[in-house]
Design an enzyme around this catalytic site. Structure first.
Site, short mmCIF file in Angstrom:
data_model
loop_
_atom_site.label_atom_id
_atom_site.label_comp_id
_atom_site.label_asym_id
_atom_site.label_seq_id
_atom_site.Cartn_x
_atom_site.Cartn_y
_atom_site.Cartn_z
N CYS A 329 15.91 -24.12 -1.68
CA CYS A 329 17.08 -24.33 -0.82
C CYS A 329 18.36 -23.62 -1.28
CB CYS A 329 17.38 -25.81 -0.61
SG CYS A 329 16.16 -26.92 -1.23
N ARG A 358 7.93 -26.28 -11.52
CA ARG A 358 8.42 -27.60 -11.90
C ARG A 358 7.64 -28.06 -13.10
NH1 ARG A 358 8.64 -30.47 -5.93
NH2 ARG A 358 10.02 -28.92 -5.00
N GLN A 376 5.87 -23.12 -2.06
CA GLN A 376 6.17 -24.12 -1.06
C GLN A 376 6.36 -23.42 0.27
OE1 GLN A 376 9.66 -26.35 -2.04
NE2 GLN A 376 8.57 -28.28 -1.92
N ASP A 378 8.27 -23.62 2.66
CA ASP A 378 9.56 -24.21 2.98
C ASP A 378 10.16 -23.62 4.24
OD1 ASP A 378 11.23 -26.02 1.85
OD2 ASP A 378 11.58 -24.84 0.05
N HIS A 380 14.26 -24.03 6.05
CA HIS A 380 15.53 -24.74 6.17
C HIS A 380 16.08 -24.46 7.55
CE1 HIS A 380 14.93 -24.55 1.79
NE2 HIS A 380 15.25 -25.81 1.93
N LYS A 459 14.14 -39.29 6.18
CA LYS A 459 13.07 -38.29 6.25
C LYS A 459 11.85 -38.81 6.98
CE LYS A 459 10.92 -39.58 1.90
NZ LYS A 459 10.14 -39.18 0.77
N HIS A 505 15.31 -29.80 5.54
CA HIS A 505 14.29 -29.15 4.71
C HIS A 505 12.96 -29.61 5.27
CE1 HIS A 505 17.19 -29.12 1.18
NE2 HIS A 505 17.63 -30.15 1.86
ZN ZN Z 1 14.92 -27.39 0.66
#
Ligand code: ZN
Ligand code: ZN
Length: 638
Positions: A329, A358, A376, A378, A380, A459, A505
């Site tokens: 992000c 991570r 990921q 991902d 946004h 979420k 996200h």
């Molecule tokens: Zn994010």
């Protein structure tokens, strides 16, 4: 005298204080036999507890959702008792019920599955003896005295605030426990030890290593048998085993928790990503790519430096600290900030299949399921508040389409504002309403997890269900009210003023690596044609047929198929068998007939063989199957 109120509103009066069992018996012997425990004034207690005041009672029979947990925790006690009989010096720590069974962490010599037989033999004796399970309450001082020489239990007791401590006894065995438990050890009849692994006391690698022995237990023999069959099937489908057999990926001690993808694994990866891109492009997403290392000042701004640092790998460039990104992000927001945005540009859907790292403890690493480096999927999304509902709905539909392509069902969970959170009441209301109304418009049932949202926003989590009915959380849709603030993101609205965009996200697959692991197990290695690493193999019967085979190979390859020729001088039968073991969906055997007629003989994984297929028919059928990303292993239908 006490009055006991039952769930249907009936009130029963008793002269003497009864136990729950007495009350159950007064209703019916059958009920008494079915009961595991009871709920007294909203608290789960033993069935043998004495009811000494007017109370509301609900019986927990084996059909109630709480019953299995009680049975499983009771089974953990029985197993611990058996272990202590076999291993006199073993020291107990904790033994909870878990999702499909129970475990007990025990400080003892290392054991393996070969040792299960002797533990299970003791378990059998304990079950057969139907030892009554009794609760005993003692003072904290007495409890400490009792556990002299048991360091783990002493540590746990000293951490308890309670003035009285409860023990549970069955035969010679006593355990520190809050309960409740089943009335006697005979309930734990359908039990099986399943596996053993190492675990650290308090999950702390600096503390002693314990043996975590797992087992499972059910109320009926049939349920136990079904579950053991399921475990057997899961073992067969283990993605690490299949990954090795199909030469997809490997792990190396030079980079623990960071998968190495082999050529076949990359074919699978690329097929998955091609599909992902096609769906996202169709839904109006753009794609970005941001660096994997960003300096400390950025992470301070995003809050990760303060809140997430122990999970990040840190390095330095020119004496400035850099962190390897654990999330995509912040980099994405730098792109957003690069230029001013008008309300007309929104919503902006920016995807990034970013490589993130991570830190995970080495003990929890597990194939592709738990890694230290992963991609990921991902995205946004930046939007105006009035666009929340449509955007969420769009993500839900996209996810449904994509999961459906793999034959995966899913369910939804909505998590709302937690106690500790940022943002105003009004912001939370807009955000939560947006999610809720999107879910309503979508029309599928969802579970509500009140107070379980992130501190920065509510979420929706998407949990998929695989072929073995296991669920995996893959997708997430998180509204974020913190980052747009921290990064001072804005757009110019109709009123010519600056406004904060709403930021979402979201992921569909979650981690690509993990999702691939799930797919390997879901398909048990038999991938649908469109994604399988090697789609077709050509097997010439003898050397004379190699030129025609090569000609077919060239033709299929230039049509876009992933195809190989196996011209080894092995017998055709052997080559066919090998290809089947590698789950190659199209096995083309070339004999004299095929060469003469310029045709193909096609074996598919549904066990069918089709002769005399022309090149054109073959390509038309196969390419249509691939293009539609069909799930079926049946490729030639007529
Ligand atoms: Zn994010
Ligand atoms: Zn217990």
């Amino acid at each position: 005298m006490v009055n006991i109120t039952l769930p249907d509103g009936d009130i029963k009066a008793f002269e003497l204080f009864p136990t729950g069992l007495d009350v159950a018996k007064s209703i019916s012997e059958g009920l008494a036999r079915e009961c595991v425990a009871m709920e007294m004034d909203d608290k789960l207690v033993d069935l043998t507890a004495t009811i000494d005041h007017d109370a509301r009672i609900r019986f927990i029979t084996s059909k109630e959702p709480e019953a299995l947990d009680i049975l499983r925790h009771s089974a953990a006690h029985v197993m611990a008792q058996a272990v202590l009989r076999v291993y006199k010096d073993a020291k107990l720590t904790i033994g909870p019920a878990v999702e499909d069974g129970f475990y007990y962490d025990i400080d003892m010599e290392p054991v393996s599955e070969e040792d299960f037989a002797k533990i299970e033999a003791e378990i059998k004796k304990i079950v057969k003896a139907k030892l009554p399970v009794r609760r005993k309450e003692v003072s904290k001082a007495k409890a400490l005295e009792f556990y002299k020489g048991e360091p783990y239990k002493l540590e746990m007791i000293s951490e308890l605030d309670d003035a009285t401590i409860s023990f549970y006894e069955q035969g010679e065995f006593t355990d520190l426990c809050r309960g409740p438990h089943v009335p006697h050890t005979g309930y734990v009849k359908h039990i099986k030890l399943t596996k053993v692994s190492g675990a650290y006391w308090r999950a702390d690698p600096s503390k002693p290593q314990l043996q975590r022995i797992y087992g499972t237990v059910f109320f009926s023999k049939k349920e136990l048998k079904d579950h053991l069959r399921f475990l057997e099937e899961a073992k067969k489908r283990n993605h690490r085993k299949i990954g090795q057999a199909l030469d997809l990926f490997s792990f190396h001690e030079e980079a623990p928790g960071m998968p190495f993808f082999h050529p076949k694994g990359m074919e699978l990866w690329n097929a998955l990503l091609d599909y992902w891109r096609a769906e996202h492009r169709a839904d109006g997403y753009v794609e970005t790519k941001t660096p994997i290392m960003l300096n400390r000042f950025l992470w301070e701004r995003s809050g990760h430096w303060e809140n997430y640092r122990e999970n990040m790998y840190i390095s330095a460039i020119d004496d400035i600290e850099y962190a390897i990104k654990p999330m995509n992000c912040p980099g994405g927001m730098l792109i957003y900030r690069q230029k001013p945005h008008s309300y007309r540009e929104l919503p902006l859907r920016a995807a990034e299949v970013g490589l993130v790292h991570r830190h995970e403890l080495s003990g929890v690493l597990s194939g592709l399921f738990r890694v230290r480096a992963f991609h990921q999927d991902d995205a946004h999304l930046y939007m105006r508040p009035d666009q929340i509902q449509d955007e969420i709905l769009g993500i839900l539909k996209l996810s449904e389409r994509m999961y459906g392509t793999f034959g995966l069902g899913f369910h939804l969970e909505l998590s709302t504002r937690p106690e500790k959170s940022i943002g105003t009441d009004e912001q939370w209301e807009t955000a939560t309403n947006g999610l809720e109304s999107a879910l309503k418009a979508y029309g599928k049932d969802y579970t509500l997890n009140e107070g379980d949202g992130a501190f920065y926003g509510p979420k929706i989590d998407l949990h998929i269900k695989d072929a073995l009915a296991r669920t995996w959380q893959c997708g997430t849709i998180q509204l974020d009210m913190a980052q747009p603030e921290r990064f001072d993101l804005y757009y110019i609205d109709k009123d010519n003023e600056k406004h904060r965009p709403i930021m979402i996200h979201r992921t569909v697959f979650g981690s690509i690596e993990r999702f691939l692991g799930i797919l390997i197990e879901h398909f048990a290695g038999k991938f649908p044609l469109w994604m399988t690493p090697l789609q077709a193999i050509i097997l010439p019967l003898n050397d004379d047929l190699v030129p025609y085979s090569n000609e077919v190979h060239t033709r299929l390859k230039s049509a876009g198929l992933r195809v190989e020729v196996d011209s080894r001088t092995e017998s055709l039968n052997k080559k066919v068998r090998e290809a089947q073991l590698n789950y190659i969906p199209l096995i083309l055997t070339i004999g004299g007939k095929e060469k003469e007629g310029r045709t193909l003989a096609v074996r598919t994984l549904d066990g069918k063989v089709k002769y005399g297929v022309s090149h054109e028919t073959f390509l038309d059928t196969v390419l249509a199957h691939i293009h539609q990303r069909k799930l079926s292993l049946e490729i030639f239908t007529d």
